[in-house]
Design an enzyme around this catalytic site. Sequence first.
Site, PDB file in Angstrom:
ATOM      1  N   ASP A   1      53.824  37.877  39.366  1.00 11.06           N
ATOM      2  CA  ASP A   1      52.575  37.348  38.829  1.00 11.06           C
ATOM      3  C   ASP A   1      51.434  38.078  39.534  1.00 11.06           C
ATOM      4  O   ASP A   1      51.027  37.701  40.621  1.00 11.06           O
ATOM      5  CB  ASP A   1      52.531  35.846  39.106  1.00 11.06           C
ATOM      6  CG  ASP A   1      51.244  35.216  38.587  1.00 11.06           C
ATOM      7  OD1 ASP A   1      50.441  35.931  37.969  1.00 11.06           O
ATOM      8  OD2 ASP A   1      51.065  34.006  38.809  1.00 11.06           O
TER       9      ASP A   1
ATOM     10  N   ASP B   1      47.116  24.645  27.084  1.00 13.09           N
ATOM     11  CA  ASP B   1      47.495  25.155  28.407  1.00 13.09           C
ATOM     12  C   ASP B   1      47.751  23.978  29.363  1.00 13.09           C
ATOM     13  O   ASP B   1      47.769  22.810  28.934  1.00 13.09           O
ATOM     14  CB  ASP B   1      46.379  26.104  28.889  1.00 13.09           C
ATOM     15  CG  ASP B   1      46.890  27.175  29.818  1.00 13.09           C
ATOM     16  OD1 ASP B   1      47.732  26.856  30.672  1.00 13.09           O
ATOM     17  OD2 ASP B   1      46.448  28.331  29.704  1.00 13.09           O
TER      18      ASP B   1
ATOM     19  N   ASP C   1      55.306  29.875  30.936  1.00 12.66           N
ATOM     20  CA  ASP C   1      54.488  30.755  31.764  1.00 12.66           C
ATOM     21  C   ASP C   1      55.015  30.690  33.205  1.00 12.66           C
ATOM     22  O   ASP C   1      55.868  29.846  33.524  1.00 12.66           O
ATOM     23  CB  ASP C   1      53.044  30.246  31.681  1.00 12.66           C
ATOM     24  CG  ASP C   1      52.029  31.246  32.192  1.00 12.66           C
ATOM     25  OD1 ASP C   1      52.412  32.375  32.540  1.00 12.66           O
ATOM     26  OD2 ASP C   1      50.840  30.888  32.231  1.00 12.66           O
TER      27      ASP C   1
ATOM     28  N   ARG D   1      56.328  34.710  29.781  1.00 11.27           N
ATOM     29  CA  ARG D   1      55.625  35.802  30.477  1.00 11.27           C
ATOM     30  C   ARG D   1      56.627  36.695  31.205  1.00 11.27           C
ATOM     31  O   ARG D   1      56.518  37.910  31.164  1.00 11.27           O
ATOM     32  CB  ARG D   1      54.591  35.248  31.458  1.00 11.27           C
ATOM     33  CG  ARG D   1      53.651  36.340  31.947  1.00 11.27           C
ATOM     34  CD  ARG D   1      52.471  35.788  32.715  1.00 11.27           C
ATOM     35  NE  ARG D   1      52.900  35.195  33.971  1.00 11.27           N
ATOM     36  CZ  ARG D   1      52.081  34.579  34.833  1.00 11.27           C
ATOM     37  NH1 ARG D   1      50.782  34.492  34.564  1.00 11.27           N
ATOM     38  NH2 ARG D   1      52.544  34.059  35.949  1.00 11.27           N
TER      39      ARG D   1
ATOM     40  N   ASP E   1      48.151  38.288  32.249  1.00  8.15           N
ATOM     41  CA  ASP E   1      46.726  38.053  32.511  1.00  8.15           C
ATOM     42  C   ASP E   1      45.933  39.347  32.564  1.00  8.15           C
ATOM     43  O   ASP E   1      45.573  39.842  33.630  1.00  8.15           O
ATOM     44  CB  ASP E   1      46.582  37.267  33.811  1.00  8.15           C
ATOM     45  CG  ASP E   1      47.272  35.914  33.705  1.00  8.15           C
ATOM     46  OD1 ASP E   1      47.614  35.502  32.577  1.00  8.15           O
ATOM     47  OD2 ASP E   1      47.468  35.278  34.750  1.00  8.15           O
TER      48      ASP E   1
ATOM     49  N   HIS F   1      43.419  34.391  23.700  1.00  9.08           N
ATOM     50  CA  HIS F   1      43.568  33.494  24.844  1.00  9.08           C
ATOM     51  C   HIS F   1      42.497  33.837  25.877  1.00  9.08           C
ATOM     52  O   HIS F   1      42.004  34.961  25.903  1.00  9.08           O
ATOM     53  CB  HIS F   1      44.975  33.637  25.440  1.00  9.08           C
ATOM     54  CG  HIS F   1      45.254  32.680  26.547  1.00  9.08           C
ATOM     55  ND1 HIS F   1      45.097  31.319  26.395  1.00  9.08           N
ATOM     56  CD2 HIS F   1      45.646  32.880  27.839  1.00  9.08           C
ATOM     57  CE1 HIS F   1      45.409  30.730  27.544  1.00  9.08           C
ATOM     58  NE2 HIS F   1      45.737  31.652  28.434  1.00  9.08           N
TER      59      HIS F   1
END
Length: 955
Positions: free
Chosen positions: A295, A441, A554, A614, A630, A688
Amino acid sequence: MALNNKRGHMAYLQPSLVLLLTLSLSTIAVDRGNFKTCDQSGFCKRQRATEPNKSPYVAVLSSINIQPTQLSVQLLNKNTNVRLNLQVIAIKGNIARLRVTETNPLKPRYEIPVGDVLVDEPVQQGLEVLSKDSKSVTVGFLDNKIAIQSDPFRIDFIVRGEPVLSVNSRGLMNFEHIREKAQPPEKAGEEEEKKEEPKEGDGEEQEEVLDDDDDDDDDDDNNDDKNNDAEGEEPGMWEETFKTHKDTKPLGPESIGLDFSFPGFEHVYGIPEHADTLALKSTTSTDPYRLYNLDVFEYELDNPMALYGAVPYMIAHNEKRTVGLFWLNAAEMWVDITSVTADKNVLSKMVDFVAGGDEMPQIDTHWFAESGIIDVFVLLGPSANEVFKQYASLTGTTALPPLFSLAYHQSRWNYNDQDDVRNVDAGFDANNIPYDVIWLDIEHTDGKRYFTWDTGRFPESAEMIKNISSKGRKMVTIIDPHIKRDSNYKIHQEAEAKGYYVKNKDGNDYDGWCWPGSSSWLDYTNPEIRDYWVEKMSLEEYQGSTLDLYTWNDMNEPSVFNGPEITMHKDALHFNNWEHRDVHNIYGMYQQMATALGQVKRSQGKLRPFVLSRAFFAGTQRWGAVWTGDNTGEWGHLKASNPMLLSLNLAGITFSGADVGGFFKNPDTELLTRWYQAAAYQPFFRAHAHIDTPRREPWLKPAEHLDAIREAIKARYVLLPYWYTLFYLSETSGAPVMRPMWVEFPGDKSVFSIEDQYMVGSGLLVRPVTEQGAVGVTVYFPGTDQVYYDADTYKAFPGGQNTYIPVTLNKIPVFYRGGNIIARKERVRRSSILGRLDPYTLVIALNKQGRASGDLYIDDYQSFSYKNGEFIHRKFTFENNKLTNSNADSSGSFETASWLERVRIVGLNRRPSKIQITSSSGTTELEFKYDNNNDMLTIRKPSINIAQDFTITLQ
Ligand SMILES: *[C@@H]1O[C@H](CO)[C@@H](O)[C@H](O)[C@H]1NC(C)=O
């Protein structure tokens, strides 16, 4: 959504900094210090330092065992006397498999269970020995020869006399056998005795694995005369520290490295995920490309750092052939790439290869994984489409998504409550913009407890979903893998009681920090826990959900705010005591798999699932979609979305997209508009935004931009029949939907590194505008024998040249490629399913020979009934002035009320005198209009069912 790690992490450590960091969102740059460089990773550093041309490995040909479909031979490390087993296996469909394991391992090494990535045990096929002497053995199958040289050990793959792949030709193989940590030799000897006996009695005794004599030479002088392990001992082998995190490495060094060279190639692709170019770059002056699901907060472009997903699969392509290399291993991996000139002298010794005058290019690659085994599949093509098929035969194809998921998705972190959802939904209707899915979300939950609702803000979730679905629309909620450690939370109670959490190195529940605060992680690598998760998806268990609610997984790298590199400790323990390091890259895929299977089960197996993830791995395509995480609302990120998605598409994950507008930051209206236009032609199409960004629903933008955005979304809906058909064909063939130019034009070297334009199927060439203030773009139209037509104006452009295309704000440079027939639905409704019975328009883009063809696939757009033959697959062909609609697959039977409303023939240079349609109901004359400014014929109202055989004849 996702995450502002830094903020999450800081919230844990230093709450006072939270506000500061939230406000400083405008300064975007990855914190590189959070992530390891190769030098900071013990095994990467060791493997990368392996010196070329000093291979200690010898193939012990006396140990060879040749079976009808495979051979095995021992590899001896002359320095350590440790033996390995090499298997060379011929697999149906022109694939070879190389497996290297330890002959007498102290402990087993992790292998991914068959069925989880490999769809099945690959079917083997016969191979034969072509020659064998004391120095080498050559086996053959199909058009391939595999030459194994004994000393130094190397393997060459030769296809019809040409070398295509050399293994260990640089001598970089380095298989760190599992050993005991320094302790008395007697102890190691005892261990040795517990193991099974060596299989082959060829006279050589298995040496003790541990050889700990003279340990006096501490410096790493690469003296290859040394033949003991201790000499190779380096700091970090038995314990490693990164920042404040210690990796206890109880098994010590166990990494594996191997070099693969592609003689004759200048371009390699794949190994996603990296925010980098489509054609992979040389890593001589950078770190290797890293594959480790992470991440990465505010990731940077143009570098080989690891991102959220990993597919250890590379494709090499040149004018003559395509070759794939898939290393089935879920541990952290790094890949070095160098572009060199092939050493023809060496090659010609191995190969019946004419050493001509020309220098031959070559790509050298060097792969290293932290643990597991060497299990490499060589996909021998020879065409790109055959390589796609070969990879699909191993790992599966993209499951046909339900139609709604190919339409437009509206998301942000967060839609705050039921009113917000209702207003956004109404906003689309008020502004005549179609959309199919609205997303919630993490804030929709009760304190980030997944499967719950914040009942203050979503008191009637089921009614809310029903309201949305009454217009054919769907909803998605987020469900992450971290479980809040709250004794009042059912999932936590159950997981704790049943022992379903990943364990830390001491055997207690692993806990870490994530969105809910103190959290633990379900161990999806355990099939029993996946079954548990499947049940959680049921309507009874997931209260307030309906069959129209789908899922977003996610943070499943997994993201652990206070973990090393923002992820899980490598010495954490999973199912069967495998370490996290063994399974890291596959963990997230297991969550998506279980979620998708849960959705299937909640509908008694009727409805196709939709799950966005993700994290991803090889095989993710079977379970749902992925997105590029992201990203940032900057022009560079818009531009990067194309190579990133093309790399995913090559790696089998065709259902992929990037957040429209960018997740971080606030895109200006021009950028947002251009982003919609680009994403309308990418496979997964979702807007998004980060919670701290201003709202950006299209109607909040000036009229000019709103109009352009609406047109872009409509362009997607008009082409849904084409997208859906491509996804169906992809499920059957493994071919990506979004294709690099070279896939369609494999012999045109000038397209090999093009990444700012691409093909959707074989029929659409797309060159999205990704430059600020652009008034035009340069499009390369490949092939002097080809012709292309502007999708808006139908103006023709000859192939074989660069062409400047002027653009205005609402122009998306999209072109029909001559030779294709594309089905459209030109009446745009509020959601895709509302148009399921709408009539079709066929665009027939003629090639230079006046011919074209295309497919149309139709089913109920949502269930698995098509697997029982409930579908329509039509083939349209235009030649000799005749359009024919025929059945492409007689195993399908389904009815549709959709009829053919219009036919547009582009590139027709004469006005017909008369047009007739002939079908089982007879022959009638059709009305038409011919426009000789752009050589276009429009046939009005053939008014025949689209699934009925017919011929339209131009006279
Ligand atoms: C559902 O729609 C009805 C009719 O528009 C409305 O009255 C109701 O408030 C909506 N419910 C929710 C939960 O949004």
